[in-house]
Design a protein around this motif. Structure first.
Motif, PDB file in Angstrom:
ATOM      1  N   SER A   1      20.236  38.501  51.136  1.00 17.54           N
ATOM      2  CA  SER A   1      21.699  38.523  51.107  1.00 17.54           C
ATOM      3  C   SER A   1      22.259  37.618  52.200  1.00 17.54           C
ATOM      4  O   SER A   1      21.602  37.354  53.217  1.00 17.54           O
ATOM      5  N   ARG A   2      23.479  37.164  52.010  1.00 13.65           N
ATOM      6  CA  ARG A   2      24.146  36.353  53.033  1.00 13.65           C
ATOM      7  C   ARG A   2      24.295  37.147  54.335  1.00 13.65           C
ATOM      8  O   ARG A   2      24.154  36.603  55.437  1.00 13.65           O
TER       9      ARG A   2
ATOM     10  N   LYS B   1      20.343  42.852  47.708  1.00 12.52           N
ATOM     11  CA  LYS B   1      21.795  42.687  47.827  1.00 12.52           C
ATOM     12  C   LYS B   1      22.347  43.506  48.991  1.00 12.52           C
ATOM     13  O   LYS B   1      23.316  43.105  49.638  1.00 12.52           O
TER      14      LYS B   1
ATOM     15  N   ASP C   1      25.850  37.219  45.537  1.00 12.07           N
ATOM     16  CA  ASP C   1      25.616  37.692  46.901  1.00 12.07           C
ATOM     17  C   ASP C   1      24.186  37.487  47.379  1.00 12.07           C
ATOM     18  O   ASP C   1      23.791  38.024  48.400  1.00 12.07           O
TER      19      ASP C   1
END
Length: 312
Positions: free
Chosen positions: A169-170, A230, A248
């Motif tokens: 995930s970012r 996520k 995401d």
């Protein structure tokens, strides 16, 4: 020719034609056989039955009493055979009814909508399972497999290769940084699918991905793994065609694919006689071939576990 207790059913058809047409010559024209042939077949039938079916009349041939009684039964037989034929042909030729598909990962929802639009009469039974359905035993009408089918009764087409890359995930990458080399995974939390989910052994996984001490999650479900990635649990391998479409998630180490497996679409050989199964098979084959790049995950410098044709 099919026979039962000496009676040739084709001869019963000839008998019916003679009764309907009123003469051997007219029946021969209707059945597209020669008059001598029809005469011989009638004589053979009368010999087997031990009685005359026709007698001579001023207007041509006339049914005997036995022939008249037999005629009603033969007409019923003809009607029953035609009814059976209509049922079988209707079921196989119609683009309506259920088609069961076994697949190791969810088929694109966009495809299902398009298929529904093109064939509104077809209802899909989609079974997501990593184990291969037995198509010969008709556990499913067709299957997407991650190995080359070897059963002799199946029709199979290779429709691409499934690639698995690393994703996170970012939020996780913002907190922990982005690895630049495979060895950098040793400094990150890692979430893995179970080895059997990838068709590998634990020994193979840890030899290829040296992260044994940093595995914080191992799960036997790709959807559950996707949710975990996520949620920021760590970095993990996931099928590219799904993860690349997730807003995401970010591809980590884009030059590396963890795994690459052949993708095959298979069905029982009888599909060529069933219109709805053939239609779905052709539809999925074309869509999967069109999407080959997204399934593979694009070009890659390194594949840790290259594609193999076997069941692995």
């Amino acid at each position: 020719m099919t026979e039962w207790r000496g009676v040739n059913w084709n001869d019963l058809n000839f008998f019916l034609a003679i009764a309907d047409e009123g003469s051997i010559s007219a029946a021969a024209r209707a059945m597209k056989v020669s008059q001598p042939t029809l005469s011989r077949r009638l004589a053979a039938l009368e010999e087997v039955l031990g009685c005359d079916l026709f007698g001579r009349a001023r207007s041509g041939l006339a049914l005997t009493e036995t022939g008249a009684r037999l005629l009603d039964h033969v007409r019923h037989m003809r009607d029953d055979v035609n009814a059976i034929s209509r049922v079988v042909t209707g079921d196989n030729a119609s683009l309506t009814g259920k088609v069961t598909i076994s697949a190791p990962a969810a088929i694109s929802g966009r495809w299902l909508a398009d298929l529904r639009g093109e064939y509104p009469g077809i209802r899909l039974d989609l079974r997501i399972d990593m184990t291969a359905a037995d198509l010969v035993a008709r556990e499913a009408d067709m299957a997407i497999r991650l190995f080359r089918p070897d059963e002799p009764d199946l029709i199979a087409r290779q429709v691409g290769r499934m690639g698995i890359g690393f994703y996170a995930s970012r939020d996780y990458l913002a907190r922990n940084g982005t690895p630049q080399r495979l060895a950098d995974l040793a400094d990150h939390d890692v979430a893995l699918p179970t080895a059997d989910l990838m068709g590998l052994t634990n020994e193979q996984v840890y030899q290829g991905i040296p992260v044994r001490d940093r595995v914080v999650l191992q799960v036997n479900s790709f959807p559950a793994l996707l949710d975990a990635l996520k949620g920021g649990v760590g970095i993990g391998p996931y099928p590219c065609f799904r993860a690349d479409a997730a807003d995401d998630l970010v591809r980590v180490l884009p030059g590396v694919r963890v795994l690459e497996k052949e993708m095959w679409l298979a069905a029982h050989g009888d599909l060529r006689r069933n219109a709805r199964i053939r239609a779905v098979f052709d539809f999925l084959r074309d869509r999967m071939l069109e999407s080959a790049d997204s399934f593979t995950g694009g070009p890659s410098e390194t594949v840790i576990f290259p594609a193999r044709g076997g069941r692995a």
